[in-house]
Design an enzyme around this catalytic site. Structure first.
Site, PDB file in Angstrom:
ATOM      1  CG  HIS A  77      -1.714  -1.160   1.473  1.00 39.92           C
ATOM      2  ND1 HIS A  77      -1.446  -2.058   2.485  1.00 39.92           N
ATOM      3  CD2 HIS A  77      -2.797  -1.619   0.813  1.00 39.92           C
ATOM      4  CE1 HIS A  77      -2.344  -3.035   2.437  1.00 39.92           C
ATOM      5  NE2 HIS A  77      -3.175  -2.804   1.431  1.00 39.92           N
ATOM      6  CG  HIS A 132       0.787   3.259   4.499  1.00 39.83           C
ATOM      7  ND1 HIS A 132       0.129   2.928   5.663  1.00 39.83           N
ATOM      8  CD2 HIS A 132       0.859   2.109   3.785  1.00 39.83           C
ATOM      9  CE1 HIS A 132      -0.176   1.639   5.653  1.00 39.83           C
ATOM     10  NE2 HIS A 132       0.261   1.116   4.518  1.00 39.83           N
ATOM     11  CG  HIS A 144      -4.262   1.749   3.529  1.00 51.07           C
ATOM     12  ND1 HIS A 144      -5.082   0.740   3.121  1.00 51.07           N
ATOM     13  CD2 HIS A 144      -3.269   1.160   4.236  1.00 51.07           C
ATOM     14  CE1 HIS A 144      -4.617  -0.411   3.554  1.00 51.07           C
ATOM     15  NE2 HIS A 144      -3.516  -0.181   4.241  1.00 51.07           N
ATOM     16  CG  HIS A 194      -8.976  -1.520   2.452  1.00 57.74           C
ATOM     17  ND1 HIS A 194      -7.749  -1.125   1.986  1.00 57.74           N
ATOM     18  CD2 HIS A 194      -8.970  -2.866   2.440  1.00 57.74           C
ATOM     19  CE1 HIS A 194      -7.026  -2.189   1.703  1.00 57.74           C
ATOM     20  NE2 HIS A 194      -7.751  -3.271   1.981  1.00 57.74           N
ATOM     21  CG  HIS A 254      -8.087   3.336   1.174  1.00 63.21           C
ATOM     22  ND1 HIS A 254      -7.570   2.514   2.142  1.00 63.21           N
ATOM     23  CD2 HIS A 254      -9.255   3.811   1.671  1.00 63.21           C
ATOM     24  CE1 HIS A 254      -8.376   2.483   3.185  1.00 63.21           C
ATOM     25  NE2 HIS A 254      -9.418   3.260   2.922  1.00 63.21           N
ATOM     26  CG  ASP A 273      -6.845   0.219  -0.817  1.00 63.46           C
ATOM     27  OD1 ASP A 273      -6.125   0.349   0.183  1.00 63.46           O
ATOM     28  OD2 ASP A 273      -8.084   0.342  -0.787  1.00 63.46           O
ATOM     29  CG  HIS A 290       0.958  -4.427   5.185  1.00 59.52           C
ATOM     30  ND1 HIS A 290       0.778  -3.870   6.426  1.00 59.52           N
ATOM     31  CD2 HIS A 290       0.661  -3.445   4.285  1.00 59.52           C
ATOM     32  CE1 HIS A 290       0.377  -2.615   6.287  1.00 59.52           C
ATOM     33  NE2 HIS A 290       0.300  -2.333   5.000  1.00 59.52           N
ATOM     34  NE  ARG A 315       1.694   0.071   9.038  1.00 64.60           N
ATOM     35  CZ  ARG A 315       1.218   1.295   8.967  1.00 64.60           C
ATOM     36  NH1 ARG A 315       2.021   2.337   8.826  1.00 64.60           N
ATOM     37  NH2 ARG A 315      -0.076   1.498   9.055  1.00 64.60           N
TER      38      ARG A 315
END
Length: 177
Positions: A75, A77, A93, A101, A110, A113, A151, A168
């Site tokens: 993602h 962020h 995000h 999401h 998002h 995403d 992630h 993360r």
């Protein structure tokens, strides 16, 4: 004289081909991210963001040090801050439109995403995809200066607002380049 005409014709053709290649190349700024591992992890990588005609951005790269044969959430962020050991300083995000999401390319999601990364048997994910959700160099969906996170777990694309992608593993600040 005939050799000179042939050389001139060849040089002209090469010049025209080079000019054509230059005008068909994507225009506009590009960006990159160098992923560094969060504390206790070994995930690293490089990601390139390049314009691809109109409103598309091509995202390509390679990420290493992943769990073999597994998917990993990926993602953009909201903050370009990787100062915390766990990557949490990058915030949530990137979501300039306030959307829920969801799956990259889906009706609502998002801007940050992205598709999950798929690691091979050696724990390496190589990828290339297009996105119409993000931008480079201006506008509300501009990712320059934002964070990029890999992630531990796959994104389930439904859990709000994170996709339940777990801790993360790596963090980067997206820079113009």
């Amino acid at each position: 004289m005939r050799k000179l005409n042939l050389l001139t014709a060849t040089a002209t053709a090469l010049t025209l081909a080079a000019c054509g290649a230059m005008t068909s190349a994507p225009s506009g700024p590009s960006a990159f991210a160098m992923l560094s591992p969060t504390t206790g992890n070994a995930t690293t990588g490089q990601v390139r963001f390049a314009p691809s005609g109109g409103d598309k951005v091509v995202v390509s790269g390679e990420v290493r040090g992943l769990k073999p044969n597994a998917e990993h959430g990926f993602h953009v962020h909201e903050k370009g801050d990787c100062s915390s050991g766990d990557g949490m300083s990058a915030g949530g995000h990137f979501n300039p439109a306030g959307a829920p999401h969801g799956r990259h390319g889906g009706a609502r999601h998002h801007a940050g995403d992205l598709p999950s990364l798929k690691a091979d048997a050696a724990g390496v994910a190589r990828f290339r995809f297009e996105s119409r959700s993000i931008g480079i160099g201006g506008g509300p969906a501009d990712i320059v200066g934002k964070g990029l996170i890999v992630h531990r777990d796959p994104d389930d694309y439904t859990t709000q607002p994170t996709g339940n992608a777990g801790p993360r593993l790596a963090c980067a600040v997206i820079a113009r380049g």
